[in-house]
Design a protein around this motif. Sequence first.
Motif, PDB file in Angstrom:
ATOM      1  N   THR A 200      66.831  53.259  64.674  1.00  0.00           N
ATOM      2  CA  THR A 200      65.639  52.435  64.907  1.00  0.00           C
ATOM      3  C   THR A 200      65.987  50.963  64.929  1.00  0.00           C
ATOM      4  O   THR A 200      65.608  50.229  65.844  1.00  0.00           O
ATOM      5  N   ASP A 201      66.702  50.522  63.910  1.00  0.00           N
ATOM      6  CA  ASP A 201      67.187  49.138  63.810  1.00  0.00           C
ATOM      7  C   ASP A 201      68.168  49.086  62.653  1.00  0.00           C
ATOM      8  O   ASP A 201      68.414  50.102  61.983  1.00  0.00           O
ATOM      9  N   GLU A 202      68.772  47.929  62.391  1.00  0.00           N
ATOM     10  CA  GLU A 202      69.764  47.797  61.321  1.00  0.00           C
ATOM     11  C   GLU A 202      69.183  48.210  59.973  1.00  0.00           C
ATOM     12  O   GLU A 202      69.837  48.892  59.185  1.00  0.00           O
ATOM     13  N   GLY A 203      67.965  47.825  59.677  1.00  0.00           N
ATOM     14  CA  GLY A 203      67.356  48.110  58.382  1.00  0.00           C
ATOM     15  C   GLY A 203      67.051  49.571  58.138  1.00  0.00           C
ATOM     16  O   GLY A 203      66.874  49.985  56.989  1.00  0.00           O
ATOM     17  N   ALA A 204      67.005  50.383  59.189  1.00  0.00           N
ATOM     18  CA  ALA A 204      66.709  51.811  59.026  1.00  0.00           C
ATOM     19  C   ALA A 204      67.824  52.545  58.290  1.00  0.00           C
ATOM     20  O   ALA A 204      67.610  53.649  57.803  1.00  0.00           O
ATOM     21  N   SER A 205      68.992  51.944  58.186  1.00  0.00           N
ATOM     22  CA  SER A 205      70.124  52.555  57.489  1.00  0.00           C
ATOM     23  C   SER A 205      70.220  52.127  56.031  1.00  0.00           C
ATOM     24  O   SER A 205      71.209  52.425  55.363  1.00  0.00           O
ATOM     25  N   TYR A 206      69.223  51.387  55.545  1.00  0.00           N
ATOM     26  CA  TYR A 206      69.192  50.930  54.160  1.00  0.00           C
ATOM     27  C   TYR A 206      67.919  51.434  53.496  1.00  0.00           C
ATOM     28  O   TYR A 206      66.920  51.705  54.165  1.00  0.00           O
ATOM     29  N   LEU A 207      67.952  51.510  52.158  1.00  0.00           N
ATOM     30  CA  LEU A 207      66.766  51.950  51.430  1.00  0.00           C
ATOM     31  C   LEU A 207      65.789  50.802  51.207  1.00  0.00           C
ATOM     32  O   LEU A 207      66.197  49.673  50.952  1.00  0.00           O
ATOM     33  N   GLY A 208      64.515  51.135  51.278  1.00  0.00           N
ATOM     34  CA  GLY A 208      63.464  50.177  50.988  1.00  0.00           C
ATOM     35  C   GLY A 208      62.625  50.570  49.786  1.00  0.00           C
ATOM     36  O   GLY A 208      61.855  49.777  49.277  1.00  0.00           O
ATOM     37  N   GLU A 209      62.778  51.816  49.341  1.00  0.00           N
ATOM     38  CA  GLU A 209      61.966  52.286  48.211  1.00  0.00           C
ATOM     39  C   GLU A 209      62.730  53.349  47.440  1.00  0.00           C
ATOM     40  O   GLU A 209      63.458  54.154  48.019  1.00  0.00           O
ATOM     41  N   MET A 210      62.548  53.333  46.131  1.00  0.00           N
ATOM     42  CA  MET A 210      63.019  54.392  45.245  1.00  0.00           C
ATOM     43  C   MET A 210      61.879  54.646  44.268  1.00  0.00           C
ATOM     44  O   MET A 210      61.419  53.720  43.605  1.00  0.00           O
ATOM     45  N   ALA A 211      61.409  55.882  44.204  1.00  0.00           N
ATOM     46  CA  ALA A 211      60.314  56.217  43.300  1.00  0.00           C
ATOM     47  C   ALA A 211      60.740  57.386  42.418  1.00  0.00           C
ATOM     48  O   ALA A 211      61.220  58.406  42.914  1.00  0.00           O
ATOM     49  N   LEU A 212      60.590  57.201  41.124  1.00  0.00           N
ATOM     50  CA  LEU A 212      60.981  58.228  40.172  1.00  0.00           C
ATOM     51  C   LEU A 212      59.747  58.985  39.701  1.00  0.00           C
ATOM     52  O   LEU A 212      58.863  58.424  39.064  1.00  0.00           O
ATOM     53  N   VAL A 213      59.696  60.257  40.066  1.00  0.00           N
ATOM     54  CA  VAL A 213      58.565  61.127  39.736  1.00  0.00           C
ATOM     55  C   VAL A 213      59.130  62.331  38.990  1.00  0.00           C
ATOM     56  O   VAL A 213      59.957  63.061  39.532  1.00  0.00           O
ATOM     57  N   PRO A 214      58.729  62.551  37.748  1.00  0.00           N
ATOM     58  CA  PRO A 214      59.304  63.667  36.998  1.00  0.00           C
ATOM     59  C   PRO A 214      58.961  65.024  37.605  1.00  0.00           C
ATOM     60  O   PRO A 214      57.872  65.231  38.130  1.00  0.00           O
ATOM     61  N   TYR A 215      59.945  65.928  37.511  1.00  0.00           N
ATOM     62  CA  TYR A 215      59.732  67.299  37.954  1.00  0.00           C
ATOM     63  C   TYR A 215      58.642  67.902  37.077  1.00  0.00           C
ATOM     64  O   TYR A 215      58.622  67.707  35.875  1.00  0.00           O
ATOM     65  N   GLY A 216      57.727  68.609  37.681  1.00  0.00           N
ATOM     66  CA  GLY A 216      56.606  69.164  36.929  1.00  0.00           C
ATOM     67  C   GLY A 216      55.366  68.306  37.050  1.00  0.00           C
ATOM     68  O   GLY A 216      54.397  68.511  36.325  1.00  0.00           O
TER      69      GLY A 216
END
Length: 156
Positions: A54-70
């Motif tokens: 898509t563009d250069e930035g598409a190969s980098y992360l923009g979000e990390m969300a930690l959601v516990p299993y369960g």
Amino acid sequence: MPMRTGVNGTVRSTLPLNLNGRLVEGITFAFKNGKVVEYDAESGREHLTSLLETDEGASYLGEMALVPYGSPISSLNRVFYNTGVDENASCHFALGSAYPVNIEGGTKLSKEELLAKGANVSLTHVDFMIGSAELEIDGELPDGTVEPVFRGGKWA
């Protein structure tokens, strides 16, 4: 919001990704200095290729969300094939643009200013799920100390 160039390691998806109506399963990404340097999928790999191009930035992360299993959605034991719902069942990362609201005054910053502050900028933002009962996450402090963050899919 992850630092654009601060992510190193490998992740594997635990839920399928509905990418604009195209199913991608068994995704793996390897990151070096924030950028995807290797990737694969058990099915739909070509759709990942299109996303990453898509563009250069598409190969980098923009979000990390930690959601516990369960979590309540995870407990339903159902895949909705809708990222807006499925992301609430699992830890998830997103390739592409970071949310500027994660930086004080970020919504008023230019693309260049966001990049200078470590945010990723892209035309896209695509979440993929990585959480499971086996997930283990460690964080590294500035002094190099490693701290457990998740064990067994839950907060350590």
